[in-house]
Design a protein around this motif. Sequence first.
Motif, PDB file in Angstrom:
ATOM      1  N   TYR A 127      -9.162  20.814  39.550  1.00 49.81           N
ATOM      2  CA  TYR A 127      -7.965  20.434  40.300  1.00 49.81           C
ATOM      3  C   TYR A 127      -7.390  21.611  41.078  1.00 49.81           C
ATOM      4  N   VAL A 128      -6.617  21.246  42.092  1.00 50.65           N
ATOM      5  CA  VAL A 128      -5.726  22.164  42.805  1.00 50.65           C
ATOM      6  C   VAL A 128      -4.423  21.381  42.894  1.00 50.65           C
ATOM      7  N   LYS A 129      -3.398  21.830  42.167  1.00 47.70           N
ATOM      8  CA  LYS A 129      -2.155  21.070  42.138  1.00 47.70           C
ATOM      9  C   LYS A 129      -0.950  21.982  41.946  1.00 47.70           C
ATOM     10  N   ASP A 130       0.186  21.432  42.334  1.00 44.65           N
ATOM     11  CA  ASP A 130       1.455  22.142  42.224  1.00 44.65           C
ATOM     12  C   ASP A 130       1.406  23.478  42.966  1.00 44.65           C
ATOM     13  N   PRO A 133     -12.764  16.641  42.545  1.00 39.68           N
ATOM     14  CA  PRO A 133     -11.564  17.454  42.314  1.00 39.68           C
ATOM     15  C   PRO A 133     -10.301  16.618  42.506  1.00 39.68           C
ATOM     16  N   GLU A 134      -9.255  17.004  41.817  1.00 42.66           N
ATOM     17  CA  GLU A 134      -7.946  16.377  41.985  1.00 42.66           C
ATOM     18  C   GLU A 134      -7.085  17.347  42.798  1.00 42.66           C
ATOM     19  N   ILE A 135      -6.665  16.913  43.985  1.00 43.92           N
ATOM     20  CA  ILE A 135      -5.822  17.743  44.848  1.00 43.92           C
ATOM     21  C   ILE A 135      -4.502  17.006  45.019  1.00 43.92           C
ATOM     22  N   LYS A 136      -3.412  17.573  44.472  1.00 40.32           N
ATOM     23  CA  LYS A 136      -2.123  16.869  44.558  1.00 40.32           C
ATOM     24  C   LYS A 136      -0.949  17.834  44.465  1.00 40.32           C
ATOM     25  N   ASN A 137       0.166  17.359  44.984  1.00 40.21           N
ATOM     26  CA  ASN A 137       1.429  18.091  44.990  1.00 40.21           C
ATOM     27  C   ASN A 137       1.285  19.444  45.692  1.00 40.21           C
ATOM     28  N   ILE A 138       0.973  19.367  46.991  1.00 35.04           N
ATOM     29  CA  ILE A 138       0.820  20.541  47.844  1.00 35.04           C
ATOM     30  C   ILE A 138       2.033  20.573  48.777  1.00 35.04           C
TER      31      ILE A 138
END
Length: 183
Positions: A33-36, A71-76
């Motif tokens: 993931y890539v988050k927050d 991948p989970e990509i969220k809250n950017i």
Amino acid sequence: MSGGIQDVRAEEIVAINSESGVRIKTAVGRGAYVKDIYVRNINMNTMKYAFWMSGNYGSHPDDGYDPKALPEIKNINFRDAVGKNVTKVGDLIGIEGDPFTGICISNVTVELAKKNIVEELDLFEKAKKLPWNCSDIGGVSSRVTPTPCGLLPEKKVDCAFPSDVLSIDNVVLKTCSIGFGKK
């Protein structure tokens, strides 16, 4: 990135003569993931992309990666940015069937590059007609110029940036000087 990236804060950024102001890249097979992610107060001058997110990076350390690992990509969150001489404001390309979500861009003004500083006339003409390129993403925008793609509809918001104080925020740098004189 196979372990994931989370809770990143970046601020007071000056980017000059670079390919992009902010870039996030991943691909099918990377997983994790890539988050927050929180970015604010960016000053960009002379670059190809202000915001560049790609889900089709396609680079893997070896051929043994799992093509089902998405991948989970969220809250950017990107806020309070100014750009000059930028060819394309945003190139935000998620992954088909696995979109990047929770993207927020607020209080951003980008001036597109003039024809004489863009390497190819064709690139300039495309950028002029389409300053944003978006697919497989979701989120909102607020007070952004030029107007973002339809996948980032206007909503009166200020994108998040954490207000808590980090340990690094309390570090005080000390300076000293040593004089070397003649005896």
